[in-house]
Design a protein around this motif. Sequence first.
Motif, PDB file in Angstrom:
ATOM      1  N   LEU A 101       0.712  -0.961   0.187  1.00 31.92           N
ATOM      2  CA  LEU A 101      -0.651   0.229  -0.070  1.00 31.92           C
ATOM      3  C   LEU A 101       0.720   1.437   0.358  1.00 31.92           C
ATOM      4  CD1 LEU A 101      -3.015  -0.860   2.543  1.00 31.92           C
ATOM      5  CD2 LEU A 101      -2.926  -0.371   0.003  1.00 31.92           C
ATOM      6  N   ILE A 102       1.983   1.243   0.452  1.00 27.73           N
ATOM      7  CA  ILE A 102       3.064   2.556   0.670  1.00 27.73           C
ATOM      8  C   ILE A 102       3.656   3.161  -0.828  1.00 27.73           C
ATOM      9  CG2 ILE A 102       5.241   3.613   1.749  1.00 27.73           C
ATOM     10  CD1 ILE A 102       2.899   2.650   3.726  1.00 27.73           C
ATOM     11  N   ILE A 103       3.807   1.595  -1.380  1.00 32.58           N
ATOM     12  CA  ILE A 103       4.086   1.328  -2.607  1.00 32.58           C
ATOM     13  C   ILE A 103       3.035   2.532  -3.838  1.00 32.58           C
ATOM     14  CG2 ILE A 103       5.069   0.533  -4.380  1.00 32.58           C
ATOM     15  CD1 ILE A 103       7.183  -1.150  -2.042  1.00 32.58           C
ATOM     16  N   ILE A 151       3.458   5.841  -6.157  1.00 31.72           N
ATOM     17  CA  ILE A 151       2.941   6.200  -7.037  1.00 31.72           C
ATOM     18  C   ILE A 151       2.300   6.446  -7.301  1.00 31.72           C
ATOM     19  CG2 ILE A 151       2.349   4.196  -9.351  1.00 31.72           C
ATOM     20  CD1 ILE A 151       4.608   1.769  -7.610  1.00 31.72           C
ATOM     21  N   SER A 152       1.062   6.795  -7.153  1.00 24.55           N
ATOM     22  CA  SER A 152      -0.110   6.654  -7.703  1.00 24.55           C
ATOM     23  C   SER A 152      -1.014   8.739  -7.101  1.00 24.55           C
ATOM     24  CB  SER A 152      -1.696   6.277  -6.742  1.00 24.55           C
ATOM     25  OG  SER A 152      -1.484   6.905  -5.146  1.00 24.55           O
ATOM     26  N   GLY A 206      -2.568  11.480   3.779  1.00 22.99           N
ATOM     27  CA  GLY A 206      -3.869  11.596   3.147  1.00 22.99           C
ATOM     28  C   GLY A 206      -3.476  10.714   1.092  1.00 22.99           C
ATOM     29  N   ALA A 207      -2.722  10.693   1.044  1.00 20.07           N
ATOM     30  CA  ALA A 207      -1.763   9.274  -0.239  1.00 20.07           C
ATOM     31  C   ALA A 207      -3.251   8.449  -0.539  1.00 20.07           C
ATOM     32  CB  ALA A 207      -0.708   9.409  -0.066  1.00 20.07           C
ATOM     33  N   PRO A 213      12.524  12.686  -3.466  1.00 18.39           N
ATOM     34  CA  PRO A 213      13.786  12.221  -3.101  1.00 18.39           C
ATOM     35  C   PRO A 213      13.142  10.794  -1.594  1.00 18.39           C
ATOM     36  CG  PRO A 213      14.646  14.038  -3.219  1.00 18.39           C
ATOM     37  CD  PRO A 213      13.138  14.314  -3.520  1.00 18.39           C
ATOM     38  N   MET A 214      12.425  11.602  -0.994  1.00 16.87           N
ATOM     39  CA  MET A 214      12.487  10.512   0.570  1.00 16.87           C
ATOM     40  C   MET A 214      11.012   9.587   0.189  1.00 16.87           C
ATOM     41  SD  MET A 214      10.500  12.233   3.918  1.00 16.87           S
ATOM     42  CE  MET A 214       8.849  12.833   3.712  1.00 16.87           C
ATOM     43  N   TYR A 215      10.512  10.485  -0.412  1.00 15.34           N
ATOM     44  CA  TYR A 215       9.382   9.241  -0.907  1.00 15.34           C
ATOM     45  C   TYR A 215       9.650   7.595  -1.551  1.00 15.34           C
ATOM     46  CZ  TYR A 215       5.802  12.167   1.530  1.00 15.34           C
ATOM     47  OH  TYR A 215       5.487  12.319   3.327  1.00 15.34           O
ATOM     48  N   PHE A 216      10.861   8.455  -2.955  1.00 13.09           N
ATOM     49  CA  PHE A 216      11.444   6.872  -3.499  1.00 13.09           C
ATOM     50  C   PHE A 216      12.285   6.691  -2.689  1.00 13.09           C
ATOM     51  CE2 PHE A 216      15.584   6.114  -5.608  1.00 13.09           C
ATOM     52  CZ  PHE A 216      14.764   6.131  -6.949  1.00 13.09           C
ATOM     53  N   PHE A 217      12.775   7.098  -1.122  1.00 10.08           N
ATOM     54  CA  PHE A 217      13.524   6.015  -0.739  1.00 10.08           C
ATOM     55  C   PHE A 217      13.367   5.059  -0.178  1.00 10.08           C
ATOM     56  CE2 PHE A 217      17.485   8.912  -1.465  1.00 10.08           C
ATOM     57  CZ  PHE A 217      17.888   7.957  -2.523  1.00 10.08           C
TER      58      PHE A 217
END
Length: 312
Positions: free
Chosen positions: A44-46, A50-51, A299-300, A58-62
Amino acid sequence: METENQTVISKFILLGLSDDADLQPLLIGLFLYMYLVCVTGNLLIILAIISESNLHTPMYFFLSNLSFTDICFTSTIVPKMLVNIQKQNKGITYEGCLTQMYFFMIFAGLDNLLLTVMAYDRFVAICHPLHYTVIMNPHLCGLLLLLSWLICLTYSLLQSLMVLRVSFCKETEIPHFFCELAQILKLACSDTLVNDIVLYFVTGLLGVIPLTGILFSYSRIIFSIMGISSSGGKYKAFSTCGSHLSVVTLFYGAGLGVYLTSGTAHPSRKGSIASVMYTVVTPMLNPFIYSLRNRDMKGALRRLFTRGTYSL
């Protein structure tokens, strides 16, 4: 004699967490639940990252790569453990054991290095906010991820190839619920001095250097936060790295517990129980830590669930 010994060994026996037959259904239910929560939460995090275009930083990419690593890390161990308990068969083939050990080292190392890279990302964001987008550009982020993979693949391949030169006298018992390199080397009949030197030297480097980098980053972060005059500014700055700091504490705290319990000459299942913390519990808790303490992530996830509900 050595060649003969190497042909005799065909499988290892994973002793697991308990021999008590009454506990086996409980262990299946508990570990299946934790595994499903881990995979679902990290997935779900991934998907949320992505969505959401505003999370393409960068923070969320890692973070998305850490979640992927956690899924693979846990999947390397738990499914085989569940199958063994369900079939009441503790055996694992020689090839299967080496394969599990190889992937375990890859994803354990990736967890370690990604946490270090994420600490550096927080250091740049808080201590050099005006230059953050310039320093943490997509090229550097991709390079750091690629370098982490190359280091872990090389280290794991080196250790696996070195195990192939080790001989075993008979069917051997591992006091663990998965194939761990240190436990396998303790069962060898041939000389493992070179293996032990490489194991402790490289593991020391991959443990000490990343941990030193994390401690340095957070020491600079703390000094930078202390220089902020307003309490609201301090809280906002600290909240951006609070989740990461919690995960780092869990990961290295569990790793230290495993190290302390496995340092005895006669390994026991206490080390196996401590290993559950960093192989299953920590990857399972990571999604909760990053989502519950992060407004953007909450929120995402909420919007992701809303879109999923409408599509049904």
